[in-house]
Motif scaffolding. Structure first.
Motif, PDB file in Angstrom:
ATOM      1  N   LEU A   4       4.514  -9.320 -36.952  1.00 23.27           N
ATOM      2  CA  LEU A   4       5.022  -8.234 -36.141  1.00 23.27           C
ATOM      3  C   LEU A   4       3.897  -7.387 -35.584  1.00 23.27           C
ATOM      4  O   LEU A   4       2.873  -7.205 -36.235  1.00 23.27           O
ATOM      5  N   GLU A   5       4.123  -6.876 -34.400  1.00 27.38           N
ATOM      6  CA  GLU A   5       3.228  -5.869 -33.853  1.00 27.38           C
ATOM      7  C   GLU A   5       3.886  -4.527 -34.107  1.00 27.38           C
ATOM      8  O   GLU A   5       5.068  -4.337 -33.814  1.00 27.38           O
ATOM      9  N   TYR A   6       3.107  -3.615 -34.665  1.00 29.19           N
ATOM     10  CA  TYR A   6       3.636  -2.302 -34.988  1.00 29.19           C
ATOM     11  C   TYR A   6       3.326  -1.312 -33.872  1.00 29.19           C
ATOM     12  O   TYR A   6       2.292  -1.395 -33.215  1.00 29.19           O
ATOM     13  N   VAL A   7       4.224  -0.359 -33.699  1.00 29.57           N
ATOM     14  CA  VAL A   7       4.059   0.671 -32.678  1.00 29.57           C
ATOM     15  C   VAL A   7       3.095   1.726 -33.218  1.00 29.57           C
ATOM     16  O   VAL A   7       3.278   2.228 -34.330  1.00 29.57           O
ATOM     17  N   PRO A   8       2.056   2.086 -32.431  1.00 26.19           N
ATOM     18  CA  PRO A   8       1.073   3.063 -32.915  1.00 26.19           C
ATOM     19  C   PRO A   8       1.614   4.498 -32.904  1.00 26.19           C
ATOM     20  O   PRO A   8       2.543   4.825 -32.156  1.00 26.19           O
ATOM     21  N   MET A   9       1.009   5.348 -33.721  1.00 22.51           N
ATOM     22  CA  MET A   9       1.444   6.731 -33.876  1.00 22.51           C
ATOM     23  C   MET A   9       1.514   7.470 -32.539  1.00 22.51           C
ATOM     24  O   MET A   9       2.455   8.237 -32.314  1.00 22.51           O
ATOM     25  N   GLU A  10       0.561   7.257 -31.652  1.00 20.98           N
ATOM     26  CA  GLU A  10       0.573   7.971 -30.374  1.00 20.98           C
ATOM     27  C   GLU A  10       1.858   7.686 -29.599  1.00 20.98           C
ATOM     28  O   GLU A  10       2.455   8.585 -29.000  1.00 20.98           O
ATOM     29  N   THR A  11       2.308   6.434 -29.622  1.00 22.77           N
ATOM     30  CA  THR A  11       3.545   6.048 -28.937  1.00 22.77           C
ATOM     31  C   THR A  11       4.752   6.662 -29.641  1.00 22.77           C
ATOM     32  O   THR A  11       5.689   7.142 -28.980  1.00 22.77           O
ATOM     33  N   LEU A  12       4.726   6.651 -30.962  1.00 19.69           N
ATOM     34  CA  LEU A  12       5.838   7.235 -31.723  1.00 19.69           C
ATOM     35  C   LEU A  12       5.969   8.724 -31.407  1.00 19.69           C
ATOM     36  O   LEU A  12       7.068   9.207 -31.107  1.00 19.69           O
ATOM     37  N   GLU A  13       4.872   9.440 -31.464  1.00 19.43           N
ATOM     38  CA  GLU A  13       4.910  10.885 -31.188  1.00 19.43           C
ATOM     39  C   GLU A  13       5.339  11.172 -29.760  1.00 19.43           C
ATOM     40  O   GLU A  13       6.050  12.142 -29.506  1.00 19.43           O
ATOM     41  N   ALA A  14       4.950  10.317 -28.825  1.00 21.99           N
ATOM     42  CA  ALA A  14       5.337  10.498 -27.422  1.00 21.99           C
ATOM     43  C   ALA A  14       6.848  10.310 -27.230  1.00 21.99           C
ATOM     44  O   ALA A  14       7.416  10.811 -26.250  1.00 21.99           O
ATOM     45  N   GLY A  15       7.517   9.621 -28.157  1.00 20.77           N
ATOM     46  CA  GLY A  15       8.956   9.380 -28.051  1.00 20.77           C
ATOM     47  C   GLY A  15       9.834  10.461 -28.662  1.00 20.77           C
ATOM     48  O   GLY A  15      11.067  10.384 -28.591  1.00 20.77           O
ATOM     49  N   LEU A  16       9.225  11.480 -29.250  1.00 24.09           N
ATOM     50  CA  LEU A  16      10.018  12.525 -29.920  1.00 24.09           C
ATOM     51  C   LEU A  16      10.983  13.244 -28.976  1.00 24.09           C
ATOM     52  O   LEU A  16      12.114  13.539 -29.361  1.00 24.09           O
ATOM     53  N   ASP A  17      10.543  13.535 -27.752  1.00 26.78           N
ATOM     54  CA  ASP A  17      11.434  14.234 -26.823  1.00 26.78           C
ATOM     55  C   ASP A  17      12.694  13.428 -26.542  1.00 26.78           C
ATOM     56  O   ASP A  17      13.792  13.974 -26.469  1.00 26.78           O
ATOM     57  N   HIS A  18      12.533  12.112 -26.385  1.00 28.59           N
ATOM     58  CA  HIS A  18      13.695  11.245 -26.141  1.00 28.59           C
ATOM     59  C   HIS A  18      14.655  11.285 -27.339  1.00 28.59           C
ATOM     60  O   HIS A  18      15.877  11.362 -27.158  1.00 28.59           O
ATOM     61  N   ILE A  19      14.118  11.257 -28.537  1.00 22.99           N
ATOM     62  CA  ILE A  19      14.956  11.326 -29.734  1.00 22.99           C
ATOM     63  C   ILE A  19      15.686  12.666 -29.788  1.00 22.99           C
ATOM     64  O   ILE A  19      16.884  12.725 -30.096  1.00 22.99           O
ATOM     65  N   ARG A  20      14.987  13.732 -29.474  1.00 25.73           N
ATOM     66  CA  ARG A  20      15.596  15.078 -29.510  1.00 25.73           C
ATOM     67  C   ARG A  20      16.716  15.243 -28.481  1.00 25.73           C
ATOM     68  O   ARG A  20      17.521  16.153 -28.596  1.00 25.73           O
ATOM     69  N   GLN A  21      16.773  14.392 -27.480  1.00 23.31           N
ATOM     70  CA  GLN A  21      17.803  14.474 -26.450  1.00 23.31           C
ATOM     71  C   GLN A  21      19.072  13.707 -26.814  1.00 23.31           C
ATOM     72  O   GLN A  21      19.994  13.612 -26.019  1.00 23.31           O
ATOM     73  N   ALA A  22      19.141  13.191 -28.030  1.00 22.84           N
ATOM     74  CA  ALA A  22      20.344  12.467 -28.472  1.00 22.84           C
ATOM     75  C   ALA A  22      21.548  13.404 -28.399  1.00 22.84           C
ATOM     76  O   ALA A  22      21.425  14.611 -28.610  1.00 22.84           O
ATOM     77  N   PRO A  23      22.725  12.863 -28.102  1.00 31.18           N
ATOM     78  CA  PRO A  23      23.933  13.695 -28.032  1.00 31.18           C
ATOM     79  C   PRO A  23      24.174  14.454 -29.337  1.00 31.18           C
ATOM     80  O   PRO A  23      23.872  13.956 -30.416  1.00 31.18           O
ATOM     81  N   LYS A  24      24.745  15.646 -29.230  1.00 34.44           N
ATOM     82  CA  LYS A  24      24.984  16.509 -30.399  1.00 34.44           C
ATOM     83  C   LYS A  24      26.376  16.314 -30.999  1.00 34.44           C
ATOM     84  O   LYS A  24      26.541  16.369 -32.206  1.00 34.44           O
ATOM     85  N   ASP A  25      27.388  16.156 -30.178  1.00 32.88           N
ATOM     86  CA  ASP A  25      28.774  16.155 -30.669  1.00 32.88           C
ATOM     87  C   ASP A  25      29.480  14.811 -30.582  1.00 32.88           C
ATOM     88  O   ASP A  25      30.405  14.553 -31.329  1.00 32.88           O
ATOM     89  N   GLN A  26      29.078  13.992 -29.636  1.00 32.88           N
ATOM     90  CA  GLN A  26      29.744  12.706 -29.441  1.00 32.88           C
ATOM     91  C   GLN A  26      28.716  11.664 -29.031  1.00 32.88           C
ATOM     92  O   GLN A  26      27.995  11.859 -28.060  1.00 32.88           O
ATOM     93  N   GLY A  27      28.656  10.584 -29.796  1.00 34.21           N
ATOM     94  CA  GLY A  27      27.731   9.508 -29.501  1.00 34.21           C
ATOM     95  C   GLY A  27      28.445   8.170 -29.535  1.00 34.21           C
ATOM     96  O   GLY A  27      29.667   8.102 -29.459  1.00 34.21           O
ATOM     97  N   VAL A  28      27.655   7.119 -29.682  1.00 36.72           N
ATOM     98  CA  VAL A  28      28.198   5.766 -29.656  1.00 36.72           C
ATOM     99  C   VAL A  28      27.628   4.958 -30.825  1.00 36.72           C
ATOM    100  O   VAL A  28      26.431   5.022 -31.109  1.00 36.72           O
ATOM    101  N   LEU A  29      28.494   4.197 -31.479  1.00 34.87           N
ATOM    102  CA  LEU A  29      28.084   3.251 -32.511  1.00 34.87           C
ATOM    103  C   LEU A  29      27.564   2.014 -31.789  1.00 34.87           C
ATOM    104  O   LEU A  29      28.323   1.302 -31.147  1.00 34.87           O
TER     105      LEU A  29
END
Length: 185
Positions: A4-29
């Motif tokens: 496996l190729e692992y994702v480096p920390m810089e890429t992970l940290e850059a994705g935090l904003d996208h994670i924080r934008q997840a829906p609050k009340d209704q999402g999808v399984l």
């Protein structure tokens, strides 16, 4: 598993904003994964949530827990849930998501601020309740997604956002399906 190729920390940290934008009340399984035995995974389009068994056919009940005095399964750890934005960042290839060890992958903000212990969610016909049991990255998780991934999910922000996921228990049994709406009650 393959190399496996692992994702480096810089890429992970850059994705935090996208994670924080997840829906609050209704999402999808988006994914249901049953673990019939250690190191085995079955991706399901439909599953049954049961008050006693959790996800029917999963090994949660027989696997036991180090968090109980007698080593039996922990009732507040029936279901392991992970945010799809978090796992998608750690493993861009969706085929690798199932190896995280979680049964349900949903697009919903799993943070303490949004889903404190006791919060109930509807998924299909079922209702689940978030529990206070921590869900942390472990040795297997590090092997599957890399050392940067384990540091990322176990960091202060990782724990605040529950990037490794949350634990829950079934409070109303029922059928769940990939694509079902997940709603906070």
């Amino acid at each position: 598993m393959i190399d496996l190729e692992y994702v480096p920390m810089e890429t992970l940290e850059a994705g935090l904003d996208h994670i924080r934008q997840a829906p609050k009340d209704q999402g999808v399984l988006q994914l249901i994964v049953r673990r019939p035995a250690t190191e085995q995974r079955e991706v399901l389009s439909e599953g049954q949530l049961d008050l006693v068994e959790g996800l029917v056919g999963d090994n949660w009940q027989t696997r036991g827990s180090s968090r109980t005095d007698d080593g039996s399964s922990h009732p507040d750890m029936q279901l392991n849930i992970m945010n799809v934005r978090s796992i998608g960042l750690l493993a861009p290839d969706q085929e690798r998501w199932q190896w995280a060890g979680d049964q349900l992958f949903i697009d919903l903000d799993l943070s303490d601020a949004n889903l404190p212990a006791g919060t109930r969610l509807t998924i299909g016909e079922a209702i689940i309740e978030v529990t206070d049991q921590p869900h942390n990255g472990c040795k297997k998780f590090a092997q599957r997604y890399g050392q940067d991934a384990i540091k990322f999910v176990n960091s202060a922000v990782g724990k605040e956002l529950h990037l490794r996921g949350i634990n829950a228990r079934v409070v109303q049994p029922g059928t769940i399906r990939q694509g079902d709406q997940v709603r906070k009650i």
